[in-house]
Design an enzyme around this catalytic site. Sequence first.
Site, PDB file in Angstrom:
ATOM      1  CD  GLU A   1      -2.762   1.327   2.459  1.00 49.83           C
ATOM      2  OE1 GLU A   1      -2.707   0.455   3.330  1.00 49.83           O
ATOM      3  OE2 GLU A   1      -3.552   2.275   2.501  1.00 49.83           O
TER       4      GLU A   1
ATOM      5  CE  LYS B   1      -5.962  -0.204   1.820  1.00 49.75           C
ATOM      6  NZ  LYS B   1      -6.564  -0.820   3.019  1.00 49.75           N
TER       7      LYS B   1
ATOM      8  NE  ARG C   1     -10.136   7.219   6.356  1.00 46.80           N
ATOM      9  CZ  ARG C   1      -9.208   8.063   5.911  1.00 46.80           C
ATOM     10  NH1 ARG C   1      -9.296   9.336   6.229  1.00 46.80           N
ATOM     11  NH2 ARG C   1      -8.207   7.636   5.170  1.00 46.80           N
TER      12      ARG C   1
END
Length: 339
Positions: free
Chosen positions: A177, A219, A292
Site C-alpha cells: 500500500e 492497494k 472509513r
Amino acid sequence: MNELILHETALAMVAPGKGILAADESTGTIEKRFKSVGVENTESNRRAYRDLLFTAEGGQQWISGVILFEETLFQATRDGTPFPQYLASRGMVPGIKVDKGAKPLAGAPGETVTEGLDGLRERLAKFKQIGTRFAKWRAVITIGDGIPSDYCIGVNAHALARYAALCQEADIVPIVEPEVLMDADNTIEVCENVTDRTLAAVFHELFTQRVLLEGMILKPNLVIAGKKNPWQADRKTVAEATLRVLKRRVPAAVPGIAFLSGGQSDEDATAHLDQIHKLGGGPWLLSFSYGRALQAAALKAWGGRAENVAAAQRAFLHRARMNGLAASGRWESALEQAA
Ligand code: 13P
C-alpha cells in the site's frame, strides 16, 4: 515460498464482487474514530466494535477478507471464538497490519517513512501460526510544497519491497500500500504525476527484491484532486486518470488491485470503483480495501451502545453490498436512495 498458495490466497482476496474490510486501525487511530461518536477507547469497546462488524449476518457475501490490528488478532467473539478462526470459518480470509506506522523521515521536513522491518520475520512466523494468510504495510506519500521528494518515495518503496519479500517467504500474501494522500489542495494532475512516480519506484523495488507479482495485492489511492481543492474532477475523469496510471505502472501479472478510500465520501468511494469497472477495468481484478468508507455509517449508528448493534450492522452491510456491487460494475445511485 509456495507460489501456488500465495497466488490462490491473492485471488480469493479479490474474488469478483467482493472486497476487503480494513479494520486494522491502530489504538491511536481508533481513538480518533471513537471520539468522533463519543465512545471511550477501551479494550472492551474495541472488541465489541470489531465483533459487530465481523458477525454481521451475511457479510461474507461481499467481504472476502478482513485486515486486523495486532490486538484484535488475539481477541474473540462474544462466545469465545478467536477472531481469526471465526472469520476463516465464515469464508473471510484473516489478515494483519504489520507496519509500525509512518514516522518523520530524517532530513526531509514534512515527509515520513514507514517503520517495522526489524523483527518482522519472527512476527510473521507467529502470525502465520494463528491462521493469518495476508498482511498489510502502508507507506504514506504527502503532496505539498516541493514534496514528495524522490528520497521519500525511494525509501518507502524500498521498505515496501523488503516487507513484501519477507511476507512471501512465510507464504503470507503482502498487500502493498503506497498511499498518496488526498488531503492537500493539489490538482488531479499533480496527484496523477505523484502516483505515477510512486508506483514506478514501488514496482522497480519489487522487481529488484524478487517479489512474486502473482502473489501480492496492490492497494493504491485513486487519482483525485486534493480535498482542499474546490475544483474536483467528475467521477468519470477520476476513474479514467486512475486507470491510465495503473495501466502504465502495474504489470498484468499482479492478480488484484484493491483501492483504499482515503477520506472520500462513502458514496464517492463506491461510485469511483463502479465507474472504473464501467470503463472496462484492466488486466487485474479491481476491488476495494476500505476502512472509513465501509465503517463510517456503522460507527455512527452504533455510538458505543449495545441496543444499536443491529442498526450498526445494517449500516455496515449496506455499504458492504454497495461496494460489492461496485466491484463488478453493478452499482446504481438509485440503490442508495432505496436504502
Ligand atoms: P481508508 O479506506 O479509510 O483509507 O483505510 C484503508 C486503509 O487500510 C489505510 O491503510
